[in-house]
Design an enzyme around this catalytic site. Structure first.
Site, PDB file in Angstrom:
ATOM      1  N   LYS A   1       0.826  -1.199  -0.013  1.00 27.97           N
ATOM      2  CA  LYS A   1       0.026   0.017   0.014  1.00 27.97           C
ATOM      3  C   LYS A   1       0.823   1.208  -0.020  1.00 27.97           C
ATOM      4  O   LYS A   1       0.247   2.336  -0.498  1.00 27.97           O
ATOM      5  CB  LYS A   1      -1.024   0.121   1.103  1.00 27.97           C
ATOM      6  CG  LYS A   1      -2.070  -0.889   1.066  1.00 27.97           C
ATOM      7  CD  LYS A   1      -3.291  -0.632   2.064  1.00 27.97           C
ATOM      8  CE  LYS A   1      -4.305  -1.767   1.802  1.00 27.97           C
ATOM      9  NZ  LYS A   1      -5.222  -1.743   2.947  1.00 27.97           N
TER      10      LYS A   1
ATOM     11  N   LYS B   1      -5.616 -13.774  -7.904  1.00 26.25           N
ATOM     12  CA  LYS B   1      -6.837 -13.722  -7.275  1.00 26.25           C
ATOM     13  C   LYS B   1      -7.703 -12.650  -7.688  1.00 26.25           C
ATOM     14  O   LYS B   1      -7.509 -11.330  -7.822  1.00 26.25           O
ATOM     15  CB  LYS B   1      -6.337 -13.256  -5.472  1.00 26.25           C
ATOM     16  CG  LYS B   1      -7.621 -13.537  -4.576  1.00 26.25           C
ATOM     17  CD  LYS B   1      -7.002 -13.319  -3.267  1.00 26.25           C
ATOM     18  CE  LYS B   1      -8.197 -12.583  -2.484  1.00 26.25           C
ATOM     19  NZ  LYS B   1      -7.719 -12.118  -1.421  1.00 26.25           N
TER      20      LYS B   1
ATOM     21  N   LYS C   1     -11.155  -6.830  -5.351  1.00 23.41           N
ATOM     22  CA  LYS C   1     -11.944  -5.762  -5.144  1.00 23.41           C
ATOM     23  C   LYS C   1     -11.246  -4.537  -5.727  1.00 23.41           C
ATOM     24  O   LYS C   1     -11.919  -3.205  -6.033  1.00 23.41           O
ATOM     25  CB  LYS C   1     -13.036  -5.527  -3.917  1.00 23.41           C
ATOM     26  CG  LYS C   1     -11.940  -5.342  -2.752  1.00 23.41           C
ATOM     27  CD  LYS C   1     -12.846  -5.091  -1.485  1.00 23.41           C
ATOM     28  CE  LYS C   1     -12.095  -5.071  -0.221  1.00 23.41           C
ATOM     29  NZ  LYS C   1     -12.937  -4.805   0.804  1.00 23.41           N
TER      30      LYS C   1
END
Ligand code: TRP
Length: 333
Positions: free
Chosen positions: A115, A197, A200
């Site tokens: 992040k 994966k 979102k």
């Protein structure tokens, strides 16, 4: 609260749209788990603000996630459903636990590094403190079981370490939680890059099916899903990642086994297969979306649920926080 049952804690951030991977990996399982555990399910808005949010959107997504939980079958009569920021003990315990967490170990967290790279203009202290807040969430409720995605494994380890550190420094105070890493959702791959994966926050939304996608969108995304060379509809994740991913999704949404699905589509073409998977998914999502919309129109009901939830959560959380304050030597009147 039924004392004979173990306590379970989980939370989801009210950011982005949830995907069918989040649904299969988290919320759908909660519905079964709420029968056998004392469950606390939170909407982690305090974690959400570690990345800049638009206030109106955060507000809307918080309520929308509450409605979604309930639409999916999370029953507020059976579990405690609440918004993290409504329970002040989270921030207060986090502060104490900060003194039991080391800067070095926080800097080494994979999610913090990812992040930080993604939001290089806003590497704030909250982003680094994220795992400690998560530890506070879990430890406040003395949770024994914490179902989360594989991406949260490191954070759960930290929560366990912090619990043990505190227990050793004082006396047994916190239950050391066990992580349960959901297999199913973790296995759902991106439709355009099935070895990754379904996320979102993927860069290309075409690879993710969101719970809010309407039927046309779902069908269109499945039609564009990558398959493999060859023409056989066979489960073989090594060599046929795309087809295998679609078979898994189909199986999970229809409750048929993968073998049954293979038989059903044997001799049929990829086009027909992809359409059938899309329809199975869209047909499952439609009633969820309808129920979520109905609930969102009844704000009074949702507010009531969240108010009771915050009160119940606070009762348990404050008990733990009080113990902690006593042990560390905060003067009490
Ligand atoms: N960090 C979790 C996630 O993004 C959400 C979360 C916040 C959580 N607090 C938690 C999960 C406590 C389990 C327990 O998935």
């Amino acid at each position: 609260m039924d004392e004979s049952k173990k306590t379970l804690y989980s939370a989801v951030q009210p950011t982005n749209n949830l995907t069918i991977g989040n649904y299969l990996g988290a919320i759908k399982n909660w519905v079964a788990l709420q029968e056998n555990y004392n469950c606390f399910f939170a909407i982690a808005d305090m974690h959400a603000i570690t990345v800049r949010q638009t206030p109106a959107e955060l507000r809307q997504k918080t309520l929308s996630l509450a409605a979604l939980y309930i639409a999916c079958g999370v029953n507020p009569e059976k579990c405690t459903l609440y918004v993290q920021s409504h329970v002040s003990a989270h921030a207060r315990l986090c502060w104490v636990l900060n003194t039991f967490a080391y800067v070095g170990e926080m800097e080494r967290m994979t999610q913090f590094k990812d992040k930080s790279a993604k939001h290089a203009d806003n590497i704030n202290m909250g982003l680094m403190d994220y795992p400690v807040l998560m530890a506070a969430d879990i430890l406040l409720y003395q949770a024994e079981v914490v179902p989360v995605g594989h991406d949260q494994k490191q954070h759960l380890e930290i929560a366990r370490d912090i619990a043990r550190r505190f227990n050793n420094a004082y006396s047994p105070t916190f239950t050391v939680p066990e992580g349960v890493f959901m297999k199913v959702g973790a296995k759902i791959g991106d439709l355009l890059d099935p070895t990754k994966k379904m996320s979102k926050s993927a860069e290309n939304a075409g690879g993710s099916i969101f719970l809010s996608d309407d039927k046309d969108t779902v069908i269109r995304k499945f039609k564009r899903a990558v398959t493999d060379s060859g023409s056989e509809i066979k489960y073989d994740p090594e060599n046929k990642a795309g087809v295998s991913n679609l078979l898994s999704i189909y199986s999970l949404f229809t409750n048929k086994s993968v073998a049954e699905a293979e038989r059903e589509f044997s001799g049929r073409g990829y086009g027909e297969f992809k359409l059938a998977v899309g329809e199975a998914v869209a047909d499952k999502l439609a009633p969820l979306q309808k129920e979520q919309a109905r609930l969102l129109a009844d704000k009074e009901y949702l507010n009531g649920v969240l108010k009771v939830g915050a009160e119940n959560a606070s009762r348990t959380a404050d008990r733990t926080l009080n113990k902690v304050h006593k042990k560390i030597g905060f003067y009490q009147i």
